[in-house]
Design an enzyme around this catalytic site. Structure first.
Site, PDB file in Angstrom:
ATOM      1  N   GLY A   8      91.397-121.421  -1.267  1.00  0.00           N
ATOM      2  CA  GLY A   8      90.393-121.694  -0.236  1.00  0.00           C
ATOM      3  C   GLY A   8      89.909-123.131  -0.316  1.00  0.00           C
ATOM      4  O   GLY A   8      88.721-123.417  -0.180  1.00  0.00           O
ATOM      5  N   SER A  10      90.627-125.578   1.722  1.00  0.00           N
ATOM      6  CA  SER A  10      90.648-126.317   3.000  1.00  0.00           C
ATOM      7  C   SER A  10      89.265-126.640   3.527  1.00  0.00           C
ATOM      8  O   SER A  10      89.096-127.618   4.261  1.00  0.00           O
ATOM      9  CB  SER A  10      91.420-125.505   4.056  1.00  0.00           C
ATOM     10  N   ARG A  11      88.292-125.804   3.162  1.00  0.00           N
ATOM     11  CA  ARG A  11      86.967-125.982   3.770  1.00  0.00           C
ATOM     12  C   ARG A  11      85.867-125.710   2.738  1.00  0.00           C
ATOM     13  O   ARG A  11      86.134-125.197   1.650  1.00  0.00           O
ATOM     14  CB  ARG A  11      86.797-124.999   4.943  1.00  0.00           C
ATOM     15  N   VAL A  60      95.816-115.116  -0.397  1.00  0.00           N
ATOM     16  CA  VAL A  60      95.593-114.647  -1.785  1.00  0.00           C
ATOM     17  C   VAL A  60      95.598-113.119  -1.889  1.00  0.00           C
ATOM     18  O   VAL A  60      95.851-112.569  -2.960  1.00  0.00           O
ATOM     19  CB  VAL A  60      94.267-115.199  -2.380  1.00  0.00           C
ATOM     20  N   ASN A  88      88.559-119.442  -5.516  1.00  0.00           N
ATOM     21  CA  ASN A  88      87.423-119.686  -4.636  1.00  0.00           C
ATOM     22  C   ASN A  88      87.549-119.005  -3.275  1.00  0.00           C
ATOM     23  O   ASN A  88      86.553-118.765  -2.607  1.00  0.00           O
ATOM     24  CB  ASN A  88      87.288-121.212  -4.459  1.00  0.00           C
ATOM     25  N   SER A 140      79.097-114.701  -6.448  1.00  0.00           N
ATOM     26  CA  SER A 140      77.966-114.864  -5.534  1.00  0.00           C
ATOM     27  C   SER A 140      76.730-114.189  -6.101  1.00  0.00           C
ATOM     28  O   SER A 140      76.829-113.206  -6.859  1.00  0.00           O
ATOM     29  CB  SER A 140      78.300-114.229  -4.181  1.00  0.00           C
ATOM     30  N   TYR A 153      81.013-106.915  -0.008  1.00  0.00           N
ATOM     31  CA  TYR A 153      81.025-108.244  -0.642  1.00  0.00           C
ATOM     32  C   TYR A 153      80.379-108.187  -2.034  1.00  0.00           C
ATOM     33  O   TYR A 153      80.896-108.774  -2.998  1.00  0.00           O
ATOM     34  CB  TYR A 153      80.278-109.203   0.290  1.00  0.00           C
ATOM     35  N   ILE A 186      74.733-121.621   0.396  1.00  0.00           N
ATOM     36  CA  ILE A 186      75.341-122.964   0.415  1.00  0.00           C
ATOM     37  C   ILE A 186      75.760-123.268   1.853  1.00  0.00           C
ATOM     38  O   ILE A 186      76.303-122.394   2.544  1.00  0.00           O
ATOM     39  CB  ILE A 186      76.583-123.013  -0.515  1.00  0.00           C
TER      40      ILE A 186
HETATM   41  P1  NAP Z   1      84.322-120.988   3.936  1.00  0.00           P
HETATM   42  O1  NAP Z   1      83.660-122.265   4.292  1.00  0.00           O
HETATM   43  O2  NAP Z   1      84.275-119.841   4.879  1.00  0.00           O
HETATM   44  O3  NAP Z   1      85.835-121.282   3.504  1.00  0.00           O
HETATM   45  C1  NAP Z   1      86.638-120.214   3.109  1.00  0.00           C
HETATM   46  C2  NAP Z   1      87.897-120.754   2.491  1.00  0.00           C
HETATM   47  O4  NAP Z   1      88.655-119.651   1.976  1.00  0.00           O
HETATM   48  C3  NAP Z   1      88.793-121.461   3.484  1.00  0.00           C
HETATM   49  O5  NAP Z   1      89.443-122.513   2.812  1.00  0.00           O
HETATM   50  C4  NAP Z   1      89.781-120.387   3.886  1.00  0.00           C
HETATM   51  O6  NAP Z   1      91.041-120.883   4.340  1.00  0.00           O
HETATM   52  C5  NAP Z   1      89.949-119.689   2.563  1.00  0.00           C
HETATM   53  N1  NAP Z   1      90.459-118.325   2.701  1.00  0.00           N
HETATM   54  C6  NAP Z   1      89.883-117.272   3.341  1.00  0.00           C
HETATM   55  N2  NAP Z   1      90.665-116.194   3.227  1.00  0.00           N
HETATM   56  C7  NAP Z   1      91.755-116.569   2.513  1.00  0.00           C
HETATM   57  C8  NAP Z   1      92.909-115.900   2.074  1.00  0.00           C
HETATM   58  N3  NAP Z   1      93.126-114.611   2.361  1.00  0.00           N
HETATM   59  N4  NAP Z   1      93.834-116.600   1.369  1.00  0.00           N
HETATM   60  C9  NAP Z   1      93.648-117.901   1.070  1.00  0.00           C
HETATM   61  N5  NAP Z   1      92.554-118.577   1.455  1.00  0.00           N
HETATM   62  C10 NAP Z   1      91.621-117.921   2.172  1.00  0.00           C
HETATM   63  O7  NAP Z   1      83.682-120.387   2.572  1.00  0.00           O
HETATM   64  P2  NAP Z   1      82.718-121.057   1.497  1.00  0.00           P
HETATM   65  O8  NAP Z   1      81.319-120.858   1.930  1.00  0.00           O
HETATM   66  O9  NAP Z   1      83.188-122.408   1.112  1.00  0.00           O
HETATM   67  O10 NAP Z   1      82.941-120.028   0.288  1.00  0.00           O
HETATM   68  C11 NAP Z   1      83.838-120.293  -0.770  1.00  0.00           C
HETATM   69  C12 NAP Z   1      83.625-119.225  -1.824  1.00  0.00           C
HETATM   70  O11 NAP Z   1      82.271-119.243  -2.258  1.00  0.00           O
HETATM   71  C13 NAP Z   1      83.874-117.798  -1.326  1.00  0.00           C
HETATM   72  O12 NAP Z   1      84.468-117.036  -2.347  1.00  0.00           O
HETATM   73  C14 NAP Z   1      82.489-117.277  -1.033  1.00  0.00           C
HETATM   74  O13 NAP Z   1      82.448-115.878  -1.121  1.00  0.00           O
HETATM   75  C15 NAP Z   1      81.703-117.960  -2.123  1.00  0.00           C
HETATM   76  N6  NAP Z   1      80.275-118.082  -1.842  1.00  0.00           N
HETATM   77  C16 NAP Z   1      79.822-118.806  -0.780  1.00  0.00           C
HETATM   78  C17 NAP Z   1      78.461-118.898  -0.549  1.00  0.00           C
HETATM   79  C18 NAP Z   1      77.886-119.681   0.579  1.00  0.00           C
HETATM   80  O14 NAP Z   1      76.652-119.612   0.779  1.00  0.00           O
HETATM   81  N7  NAP Z   1      78.652-120.434   1.356  1.00  0.00           N
HETATM   82  C19 NAP Z   1      77.568-118.239  -1.399  1.00  0.00           C
HETATM   83  C20 NAP Z   1      78.066-117.506  -2.459  1.00  0.00           C
HETATM   84  C21 NAP Z   1      79.416-117.434  -2.694  1.00  0.00           C
HETATM   85  P3  NAP Z   1      91.304-121.267   5.902  1.00  0.00           P
HETATM   86  O15 NAP Z   1      90.601-122.566   6.128  1.00  0.00           O
HETATM   87  O16 NAP Z   1      92.777-121.347   6.018  1.00  0.00           O
HETATM   88  O17 NAP Z   1      90.689-120.140   6.709  1.00  0.00           O
END
Ligand code: NAP
Length: 242
Positions: A8, A10-11, A60, A88, A140, A153, A186
């Site tokens: 993950g 990319s973003r 994944v 991630n 998380s 989740y 975040i």
């Molecule tokens: P995000 O901005 O939605 O980005 C998600 C990333 O995961 C993207 O790079 C996406 O790829 C990739 N992805 C999704 N499904 C996938 C799969 N099946 N195989 C490979 N890659 C996949 O998420 P984020 O907020 O950065 O979150 C990153 C991690 O932190 C996650 O595990 C999330 O649960 C955790 N987290 C986030 C927060 C928050 O507040 N943001 C809080 C707690 C935990 P594509 O670009 O190709 O779609």
């Protein structure tokens, strides 16, 4: 060449982690599922800082695809070592349990929990053989405290926390550490449609965190300096839950 694989990447948090690990001197394997344009932006940001990386797209949650793409990469790059793995990639599909369907339950569990298994299986062996490795799992607050509307989740992230603690004890003797990071709110695409003002008011620091603030902690846990820390879950939530 020493490599760091960030799923993950990319973003959001994953992108910030890619950039930070590149600054630490790693060649970055940027995994993503489908958003190639975003992954290329991550790669450009790495290159702009003088780093190197490559794209490695796979789902994944699809064991066969992970085996084929990541397993293939490992097979074809025997002179290179994935020293750091950041699990991630994650999604959320929120719903109250009353309305949650099997797909919402299964998708979230599959990507976070099975994703951890599928990816870690491919890189663990060589870490054990080299007697060095750093595995960092993005969990998380939801997996620690439980959040309503997120039984899927919360279960997935709590599962990864359990796996983190078990694996840490299995591989400690081989110089491999396994830790988890538990972010609160975040600012990323994942939280884009939340009411930030309302939710930030519940956070003692009165704001959402940034992906870069999470990446700093990943970089520390991935460093040699963190060699005696394993099986740990680090909260990064602005004081929301301790
Ligand atoms: P995000 O901005 O939605 O980005 C998600 C990333 O995961 C993207 O790079 C996406 O790829 C990739 N992805 C999704 N499904 C996938 C799969 N099946 N195989 C490979 N890659 C996949 O998420 P984020 O907020 O950065 O979150 C990153 C991690 O932190 C996650 O595990 C999330 O649960 C955790 N987290 C986030 C927060 C928050 O507040 N943001 C809080 C707690 C935990 P594509 O670009 O190709 O779609």
């Amino acid at each position: 060449m020493k490599c760091a694989l960030v799923t993950g990447g990319s973003r959001g948090i994953g992108r910030a982690v890619c950039i930070k690990m590149a600054e630490a001197g790693y060649h970055i394997l940027i995994n993503y599922k489908g958003n190639e344009a975003a992954a290329l932006e991550t790669l450009e940001a790495i290159k702009a800082k003088g780093g190197t990386g490559e794209l490695l797209p796979f789902n994944v949650g699809d064991a066969a695809e992970v085996q084929q793409v990541l397993g293939g990469w490992v097979e074809n790059n025997k002179d290179q070592q994935i020293e750091v793995l950041v699990n991630n990639a994650g999604i959320r599909e929120d719903s109250l349990m009353f309305w949650m369907n099997e797909a919402q339950w299964g998708n979230v569990l599959n990507i976070s929990l099975n994703g951890f298994f599928n990816v870690t299986k491919q890189v663990l062996n060589s870490m054990l053989l080299k007697r060095y490795g750093r595995i960092i799992n993005m969990v998380s607050l939801s997996g620690i405290k439980g959040l309503p509307g997120q039984t899927n989740y919360s279960a997935a992230k709590a599962g990864v926390i359990g796996a983190t603690k078990a694996l840490a004890q299995e591989v400690a003797k081989r110089g491999v550490t396994v830790n988890a990071i538990a972010p609160g709110f975040i600012k990323t695409d994942m939280t884009a449609e939340l009411n930030e003002k309302e939710l930030a008011a519940q956070v003692p620091m009165n704001r959402f965190g940034t992906p870069e603030e999470v990446a700093e902690a990943v970089a520390f846990l991935a460093s040699r300096a963190a060699g005696y820390i394993t099986g740990e879950v680090l909260n990064i939530n602005g004081g929301l839950h301790t």
